[in-house]
Motif scaffolding. Structure first.
Motif, PDB file in Angstrom:
ATOM      1  N   PHE A  26      65.469  61.328  29.768  1.00  0.00           N
ATOM      2  CA  PHE A  26      66.625  61.114  28.898  1.00  0.00           C
ATOM      3  C   PHE A  26      67.910  61.074  29.721  1.00  0.00           C
ATOM      4  O   PHE A  26      68.760  60.202  29.535  1.00  0.00           O
ATOM      5  N   ALA A  27      68.036  62.047  30.648  1.00  0.00           N
ATOM      6  CA  ALA A  27      69.261  62.151  31.436  1.00  0.00           C
ATOM      7  C   ALA A  27      69.465  60.910  32.300  1.00  0.00           C
ATOM      8  O   ALA A  27      70.586  60.414  32.433  1.00  0.00           O
ATOM      9  N   LEU A  28      68.374  60.390  32.874  1.00  0.00           N
ATOM     10  CA  LEU A  28      68.495  59.219  33.753  1.00  0.00           C
ATOM     11  C   LEU A  28      69.061  58.028  32.994  1.00  0.00           C
ATOM     12  O   LEU A  28      70.001  57.368  33.451  1.00  0.00           O
ATOM     13  N   ILE A  29      68.493  57.752  31.824  1.00  0.00           N
ATOM     14  CA  ILE A  29      68.943  56.583  31.072  1.00  0.00           C
ATOM     15  C   ILE A  29      70.335  56.813  30.503  1.00  0.00           C
ATOM     16  O   ILE A  29      71.177  55.925  30.514  1.00  0.00           O
ATOM     17  N   TYR A  30      70.587  58.052  30.070  1.00  0.00           N
ATOM     18  CA  TYR A  30      71.920  58.344  29.553  1.00  0.00           C
ATOM     19  C   TYR A  30      72.966  58.127  30.651  1.00  0.00           C
ATOM     20  O   TYR A  30      74.028  57.556  30.419  1.00  0.00           O
ATOM     21  N   ASN A  31      72.641  58.568  31.854  1.00  0.00           N
ATOM     22  CA  ASN A  31      73.565  58.408  32.977  1.00  0.00           C
ATOM     23  C   ASN A  31      73.867  56.956  33.254  1.00  0.00           C
ATOM     24  O   ASN A  31      74.992  56.583  33.553  1.00  0.00           O
ATOM     25  N   ALA A  32      72.838  56.132  33.177  1.00  0.00           N
ATOM     26  CA  ALA A  32      73.037  54.733  33.551  1.00  0.00           C
ATOM     27  C   ALA A  32      73.716  53.942  32.442  1.00  0.00           C
ATOM     28  O   ALA A  32      74.300  52.903  32.704  1.00  0.00           O
ATOM     29  N   SER A  33      73.646  54.422  31.196  1.00  0.00           N
ATOM     30  CA  SER A  33      74.134  53.556  30.123  1.00  0.00           C
ATOM     31  C   SER A  33      74.752  54.271  28.934  1.00  0.00           C
ATOM     32  O   SER A  33      75.101  53.603  27.958  1.00  0.00           O
ATOM     33  N   ASP A  34      74.875  55.609  28.958  1.00  0.00           N
ATOM     34  CA  ASP A  34      75.396  56.364  27.813  1.00  0.00           C
ATOM     35  C   ASP A  34      74.486  56.278  26.597  1.00  0.00           C
ATOM     36  O   ASP A  34      74.886  56.655  25.501  1.00  0.00           O
ATOM     37  N   VAL A  35      73.287  55.754  26.776  1.00  0.00           N
ATOM     38  CA  VAL A  35      72.394  55.570  25.640  1.00  0.00           C
ATOM     39  C   VAL A  35      71.325  56.659  25.655  1.00  0.00           C
ATOM     40  O   VAL A  35      70.785  57.002  26.708  1.00  0.00           O
ATOM     41  N   VAL A  36      71.046  57.220  24.482  1.00  0.00           N
ATOM     42  CA  VAL A  36      69.922  58.137  24.349  1.00  0.00           C
ATOM     43  C   VAL A  36      68.716  57.292  23.979  1.00  0.00           C
ATOM     44  O   VAL A  36      68.711  56.621  22.953  1.00  0.00           O
ATOM     45  N   ASN A  37      67.709  57.300  24.834  1.00  0.00           N
ATOM     46  CA  ASN A  37      66.562  56.435  24.609  1.00  0.00           C
ATOM     47  C   ASN A  37      65.506  57.164  23.790  1.00  0.00           C
ATOM     48  O   ASN A  37      64.745  57.967  24.328  1.00  0.00           O
ATOM     49  N   GLU A  80      63.449  47.479  28.675  1.00  0.00           N
ATOM     50  CA  GLU A  80      64.819  47.252  29.127  1.00  0.00           C
ATOM     51  C   GLU A  80      65.142  45.767  29.095  1.00  0.00           C
ATOM     52  O   GLU A  80      66.193  45.349  28.605  1.00  0.00           O
ATOM     53  N   ARG A  81      64.191  44.972  29.606  1.00  0.00           N
ATOM     54  CA  ARG A  81      64.458  43.547  29.763  1.00  0.00           C
ATOM     55  C   ARG A  81      64.564  42.823  28.416  1.00  0.00           C
ATOM     56  O   ARG A  81      65.419  41.968  28.227  1.00  0.00           O
ATOM     57  N   PHE A  82      63.673  43.169  27.474  1.00  0.00           N
ATOM     58  CA  PHE A  82      63.600  42.365  26.254  1.00  0.00           C
ATOM     59  C   PHE A  82      64.225  43.031  25.024  1.00  0.00           C
ATOM     60  O   PHE A  82      64.393  42.386  23.991  1.00  0.00           O
ATOM     61  N   ALA A  83      64.535  44.325  25.107  1.00  0.00           N
ATOM     62  CA  ALA A  83      65.154  44.963  23.947  1.00  0.00           C
ATOM     63  C   ALA A  83      66.563  45.444  24.264  1.00  0.00           C
ATOM     64  O   ALA A  83      67.465  45.323  23.451  1.00  0.00           O
ATOM     65  N   ILE A  84      66.754  45.989  25.458  1.00  0.00           N
ATOM     66  CA  ILE A  84      68.054  46.579  25.770  1.00  0.00           C
ATOM     67  C   ILE A  84      69.004  45.528  26.368  1.00  0.00           C
ATOM     68  O   ILE A  84      70.144  45.401  25.950  1.00  0.00           O
ATOM     69  N   GLU A  85      68.506  44.775  27.318  1.00  0.00           N
ATOM     70  CA  GLU A  85      69.383  43.829  28.023  1.00  0.00           C
ATOM     71  C   GLU A  85      69.958  42.753  27.109  1.00  0.00           C
ATOM     72  O   GLU A  85      71.138  42.416  27.223  1.00  0.00           O
ATOM     73  N   MET A 188      70.502  48.736  38.058  1.00  0.00           N
ATOM     74  CA  MET A 188      70.488  50.196  37.946  1.00  0.00           C
ATOM     75  C   MET A 188      69.884  50.617  36.614  1.00  0.00           C
ATOM     76  O   MET A 188      69.157  51.603  36.529  1.00  0.00           O
ATOM     77  N   LEU A 189      70.196  49.858  35.575  1.00  0.00           N
ATOM     78  CA  LEU A 189      69.671  50.182  34.253  1.00  0.00           C
ATOM     79  C   LEU A 189      68.152  50.029  34.238  1.00  0.00           C
ATOM     80  O   LEU A 189      67.419  50.861  33.706  1.00  0.00           O
ATOM     81  N   ARG A 190      67.676  48.946  34.869  1.00  0.00           N
ATOM     82  CA  ARG A 190      66.227  48.734  34.941  1.00  0.00           C
ATOM     83  C   ARG A 190      65.573  49.876  35.701  1.00  0.00           C
ATOM     84  O   ARG A 190      64.527  50.397  35.317  1.00  0.00           O
ATOM     85  N   LEU A 191      66.217  50.249  36.808  1.00  0.00           N
ATOM     86  CA  LEU A 191      65.701  51.346  37.620  1.00  0.00           C
ATOM     87  C   LEU A 191      65.587  52.616  36.773  1.00  0.00           C
ATOM     88  O   LEU A 191      64.573  53.325  36.814  1.00  0.00           O
ATOM     89  N   ALA A 192      66.629  52.875  35.967  1.00  0.00           N
ATOM     90  CA  ALA A 192      66.632  54.083  35.145  1.00  0.00           C
ATOM     91  C   ALA A 192      65.489  54.040  34.127  1.00  0.00           C
ATOM     92  O   ALA A 192      64.787  55.040  33.936  1.00  0.00           O
ATOM     93  N   TYR A 193      65.293  52.892  33.491  1.00  0.00           N
ATOM     94  CA  TYR A 193      64.216  52.792  32.500  1.00  0.00           C
ATOM     95  C   TYR A 193      62.848  52.937  33.161  1.00  0.00           C
ATOM     96  O   TYR A 193      61.964  53.613  32.638  1.00  0.00           O
ATOM     97  N   GLY A 194      62.688  52.309  34.312  1.00  0.00           N
ATOM     98  CA  GLY A 194      61.412  52.397  35.022  1.00  0.00           C
ATOM     99  C   GLY A 194      61.106  53.836  35.421  1.00  0.00           C
ATOM    100  O   GLY A 194      60.003  54.343  35.190  1.00  0.00           O
ATOM    101  N   LEU A 195      62.111  54.513  35.994  1.00  0.00           N
ATOM    102  CA  LEU A 195      61.917  55.901  36.425  1.00  0.00           C
ATOM    103  C   LEU A 195      61.619  56.815  35.237  1.00  0.00           C
ATOM    104  O   LEU A 195      60.711  57.646  35.294  1.00  0.00           O
TER     105      LEU A 195
END
Lengths: 291, 253
Positions: A26-37, A80-85, A188-195
C-alpha cells in the motif's frame, strides 16, 4: 499465563508480518501516486491461489511459489497499464474507485478459475511444531518471519542505497521536481505496482499453509494491510511494517485474552483510535507537508 | 546599437547557432496563467533573460519548454529537433534542465542524494557524474560542508544553490532558471547571479526568467519582456535597461 501471552505474541508477530508485507505494498503505491490501491489484497489472494494451482499441476513447491509471484507481478503491471494509466489525470478518488473495481474483477476471475472452495498449500518444511519456551511455533511461522525480514531489508536497501529507490521516493516528495530531473513518473508507477503485487503475492504464498485460501481471501488481508499502512502513517514504508506487526500482535492478544470473536473488531477499533488521536499515523509526518 | 554585455558571452556572438527556437507557442496553466503566440530564440552560448511581472506567464512558459505543461499550439525546436510533444524525462535527457521556481529540492533527502537524482538521466556516466558533483561542490562550498544534511534543513539561499547544482548534474546544454532570486537577501542574489554568469562563461546556454528585471538584464546578453502571456518587447539587454517604458514598468525609476 506468561506462556500463553508468549504464544499469542508468536501468533501475532506471524500474522503481523503478513500485514506488514501487504501494508508495504500500500505504502509503495501511495508514495508513487497518492492512490490507495484497494486491489492490494487481491495480489495476496492471487499469489496464494496461483501457487496452489501450480503445485497441483505438478510443479515443485519452490518453483510454483516463484512462478506464482511472477504471475502476480504481471497482473500488477497489467492493472497499472490498462486500468490506472488510461486514467492518468483523473482525481485520486476516481483512481481509488478504479482499484476497487479492479479488485472485484480479479476476485471474479479467481472465482471462475478456482471456484468457491477453500484451498491450502502444504507447509514449506513439515508441520511438526517446535517447542520454544512454553510456546509452540509452527515451522511455517519461522518461514513467514524470515521471509518478511529479508523482504523488508531488501525494500529498505532499495530505498536507502539505490538511485532507482530514491527516484521512487522523489516522486512522492515532489512530483514536479522529479519530472524536472528527468525521472519518468510513469515508469516509477509501474515499478510501484509491480513491487506491491510481488510483495502481496509472497505474503499470500507464505500464509497459505497456515490459513485456508479462497477467491475472497484477499478482502480481509487487504483491509488489514491497509490498516497497517494507516497506523504506520501512510506513505511511510517502514511505518507500515511497524504498523503491521503492531496490528497483528494486538489482534492476537485481543483474540486470546478477550475473545477470538472480537479479533477483527479489536484491530479496526485500534485503527480508529490511532486515526482519532494521531491522524497522520504513529510514524507519519508527511501529511502535514503535503500541500 | 551594440550592447556592451554581448562582449560578456563571446561564444554566442561567435557561433550564432540557434539552440532553442520557439515559434507561436501557446499554452496555459490553470484558467488564468497562459502564454500566447510566443516567439523566442536562444543561441548556443547565450544568456537570455525573460522579465515580467507576477502572473505574466513566465513559469508557464518555462514549464511548457521543459514538457511539464502541454503546448496547445506552436512549436519548440531544440538543436534542430521538434520537441514540442516530448515528455519531460526525454527533454531532460536531450539536455534541457530546469531549476524550478521556489527551489523545490527533495526536502527529506540529503544534499548528496538530491545531486545524485539530478544526474538521474546521466547515471551511466559515473566518472563524469563524480567530477561534475565535485565541480558543483567547488562552485558552492557550503553544499560540500552539508552534503549529508537533509535538503529541507538548508536555508533558502543554500536550497537555491542545491537546485542549481541538481540541474547542472543533468548535464544541461540549455539551463532554464525560474526566479532564482526569489525570496533571497540581496547579498545572496548577488552570489547566485555571479554563479549564473560564471556558468554561462563556461559555455552553458542559459534562459533566465526573473521578476528582478534589473539584476537579470544586467547579466544577460539579450532580453524579452513578457506581459500578460505575450512577448511585448525584445532587444539586447542594455537597450532594455535604457528603455523608458521598461524602466518605468520594471525597474522602478
Amino acid at each position: 499465563m506468561f506462556e500463553q501471552v508468549f504464544q499469542f505474541l508468536v501468533t501475532g508477530i506471524t500474522v503481523g508480518s503478513l500485514y506488514a508485507l501487504v501494508g508495504l505494498g500500500f505504502a509503495l503505491i501511495y508514495n508513487a501516486s497518492d492512490v490507495v490501491n484497494f486491489a492490494q489484497g487481491e495480489f495476496v489472494m492471487l499469489g496464494a491461489m496461483a501457487a496452489i494451482a501450480l503445485l497441483s499441476a505438478g510443479l515443485p513447491l519452490p518453483l510454483a511459489a516463484v512462478v506464482a509471484t511472477l504471475l502476480a507481478v504481471g497482473v500488477g503491471l497489467l492493472l497499472e497499464r490498462f486500468a490506472i494509466e488510461p486514467a492518468a489525470g483523473a482525481s485520486v478518488v476516481a483512481t481509488i474507485i478504479i482499484t476497487i473495481g479492479a479488485a472485484i474483477f480479479l476476485r471474479g476471475i479467481a472465482l471462475l478459475l478456482w471456484g468457491k472452495d477453500f484451498h491450502t498449500l502444504p507447509p514449506f518444511s513439515g508441520d511438526a511444531p517446535i517447542r520454544l519456551g512454553g510456546a509452540t511455533v509452527l515451522p511455517q511461522s519461522l518461514w513467514v518471519l524470515a521471509a518478511t525480514g529479508v523482504l523488508v531489508a531488501l525494500v529498505r536497501a532499495f530505498f536507502d542505497r539505490t538511485l532507482l529507490g530514491k527516484a521512487l521516493l522523489a516522486c512522492s516528495f515532489n512530483r514536479t521536481a522529479a519530472q524536472a530531473v528527468g525521472i519518468n513518473v510513469k515508469v516509477m508507477l509501474r515499478l510501484a505496482y509491480g513491487l506491491s503485487a510481488g510483495l502481496g503475492a509472497v505474503a499470500g504464498i507464505l500464509i497459505a499453509p497456515i490459513t485456508f485460501s479462497s477467491y475472497e481471501a484477499g478482502v480481509m488481508l487487504g483491509l488489514k494491510g491497509f490498516s497497517a499502512a494507516i497506523v504506520g502513517g501512510i506513505g511511510n514504508p517502514m511505518g507500515a511494517v511497524a504498523g503491521g506487526l503492531l496490528l497483528g500482535v494486538l489482534e492476537a492478544l485481543g483474540a486470546g485474552l478477550v475473545s477470538s470473536g472480537y479479533k477483527d473488531a479489536i484491530a479496526f477499533l485500534f485503527v480508529l483510535m490511532v486515526l482519532f488521536f494521531e491522524p497522520t499515523g504513529l510514524f507519519g509526518h508527511k501529511v502535514a507537508e503535503r500541500v | 546599437m551594440p550592447s556592451d554585455r554581448a562582449g560578456g558571452c563571446p561564444s554566442a556572438a561567435a557561433t550564432g547557432h540557434s539552440l532553442l527556437d520557439v515559434m507561436g507557442l501557446s499554452g496555459h496553466y490553470g484558467p488564468v496563467r497562459a502564454i500566447h503566440q510566443i516567439d523566442l530564440r536562444v543561441g548556443a552560448g547565450e544568456l537570455v533573460a525573460i522579465v515580467g511581472g507576477n502572473g505574466a506567464g513566465k513559469t508557464t512558459l518555462l514549464h511548457t519548454l521543459s514538457g511539464l505543461h502541454p503546448a496547445h499550439a506552436g512549436q519548440i525546436r531544440f538543436d534542430g529537433r521538434d520537441i514540442t510533444r516530448w515528455l519531460p524525462h526525454r527533454i531532460v535527457a536531450a539536455g534541457i534542465c530546469q531549476v524550478l521556481e521556489g527551489r523545490q529540492v527533495f526536502a527529506p533527502l540529503s544534499v548528496e542524494d538530491n545531486l545524485r537524482l539530478g544526474g538521474y538521466r546521466q547515471h551511466r556516466d559515473r566518472g563524469w557524474l563524480r567530477e561534475e558533483r565535485e565541480r558543483v561542490y567547488t562552485l558552492f562550498p557550503i553544499l560540500a560542508e552539508r552534503r549529508r544534511q537533509l535538503a529541507g534543513t538548508l536555508s533558502g539561499g543554500q536550497q537555491q544553490m542545491l537546485a542549481i547544482g541538481r540541474a547542472l548534474l543533468g548535464r544541461p546544454r540549455l539551463l532554464l532558471l525560474d526566479e532564482p532570486s526569489m525570496g533571497l537577501a540581496p547579498l545572496l542574489v548577488e552570489e547566485i547571479f555571479r554563479v549564473i554568469v560564471e556558468l554561462n562563461q563556461r559555455g552553458v546556454t542559459i534562459l533566465l526568467v526573473e521578476q528582478n528585471a534589473r539584476a537579470a538584464l544586467a547579466i544577460a546578453g539579450r532580453g524579452y519582456i513578457l506581459e500578460t502571456g505575450r512577448i511585448a518587447k525584445t532587444a539586447p539587454a542594455a537597450e532594455l535597461l535604457a528603455d523608458d517604458d521598461v524602466r518605468r514598468a520594471y525597474l522602478g525609476y
